[in-house]
Design an enzyme around this catalytic site. Structure first.
Site, short mmCIF file in Angstrom:
data_model
loop_
_atom_site.label_atom_id
_atom_site.label_comp_id
_atom_site.label_asym_id
_atom_site.label_seq_id
_atom_site.Cartn_x
_atom_site.Cartn_y
_atom_site.Cartn_z
N ASP A 162 38.80 0.54 -3.45
CA ASP A 162 38.69 -0.60 -4.34
C ASP A 162 39.99 -0.65 -5.15
O ASP A 162 40.72 0.34 -5.21
CB ASP A 162 37.48 -0.42 -5.25
CG ASP A 162 37.42 -1.45 -6.36
OD1 ASP A 162 37.40 -2.66 -6.04
OD2 ASP A 162 37.43 -1.04 -7.54
N ASP A 182 40.70 -2.94 -8.60
CA ASP A 182 40.55 -3.06 -10.05
C ASP A 182 39.64 -1.98 -10.60
O ASP A 182 38.49 -1.85 -10.19
CB ASP A 182 40.00 -4.44 -10.41
CG ASP A 182 40.93 -5.56 -9.98
OD1 ASP A 182 42.06 -5.61 -10.48
OD2 ASP A 182 40.53 -6.37 -9.12
N ASP A 188 34.49 2.08 -8.20
CA ASP A 188 34.20 2.30 -9.62
C ASP A 188 33.08 1.42 -10.14
O ASP A 188 32.72 1.52 -11.31
CB ASP A 188 35.46 2.05 -10.47
CG ASP A 188 35.70 0.56 -10.72
OD1 ASP A 188 35.88 0.18 -11.89
OD2 ASP A 188 35.71 -0.22 -9.75
#
Length: 211
Positions: A8, A10, A165
């Site tokens: 991922d 961001d 996250d």
């Protein structure tokens, strides 16, 4: 040893979530809307089109989708000089790259944001595999982005490890049937079935089968 790591972006590779939320808040104020105090918790992990629909349905946003994205991008790019990669994650990326592990970035952000963020993190290079929201029909929590990245890397999903996250990203990983870990700097608790990393060194050990 895993053949590939799918990252991922961001909040995982790039410290960009606060900048994105601040840009969204500025855009909301310009549209006459009052950003809620928990705006970050409401939008982190969601794709731009999903956030747009949420604002229309919940806050009565009246802006055209194209106009709205331009407004958000204006504020985001103004703050882009503050973008930074997470040092521990970037270090692990480079070590895995040096070890010959295939890597890709899968993001719910659109192409313009992906390019700006990865350039700020120093990860842009010829041949880098990235899947932005524009590249798929469905964003996270749909698995399409991660499955596309595995295909582009020439590996099977079970040969991959996903680094995330957010709950939305974890749901996409689960739907893709790919093992997933959460970065230690995540602001969200790891969902059931997702192992939180106490350090990024754990990621390297797992991928390279050093532990």
């Amino acid at each position: 040893m895993k053949k590939a790591v799918l990252w991922d972006m961001d909040g995982t590779l790039v410290d960009s979530e606060d900048i994105a939320v601040e840009a969204l808040a500025f855009a909301m104020k310009e549209a006459g809307l009052a950003p809620p105090r928990d705006l970050k918790e409401r939008v982190v992990g969601r794709s731009a089109d999903e956030i747009y629909r949420y604002l229309v349905e919940t806050f009565g946003l009246r802006a055209d989708p194209g106009e709205w994205e331009e407004r958000k991008h204006h504020h985001y790019f103004r703050a882009a000089g503050a973008l930074r990669g997470y040092e521990d994650a970037i270090r692990s990326w480079r070590r895995l790259d040096a070890a010959g592990v295939r890597q890709a970035v899968v993001s719910n952000s659109d192409r313009a944001i992906v390019d700006v963020n990865l350039r700020a993190a120093g990860l842009v290079r010829p041949g880098l595999i990235t899947v932005a929201r524009n590249d798929v029909l469905y964003g996270k929590p749909h698995p399409e982005g991660y499955l596309r990245a595995a295909y582009l890397l020439g590996v099977e999903p079970h040969e991959c490890l996903i680094v995330e996250d957010s709950a939305s990203g974890a749901a996409a990983a689960h739907a893709a049937g790919i093992e997933t870990v959460f970065v230690p700097h995540s602001h969200s608790a790891a969902p059931e079935g997702v192992r939180p990393l106490s350090s990024m060194q754990q990621l390297e050990e797992q991928v390279l089968a050093l532990a």
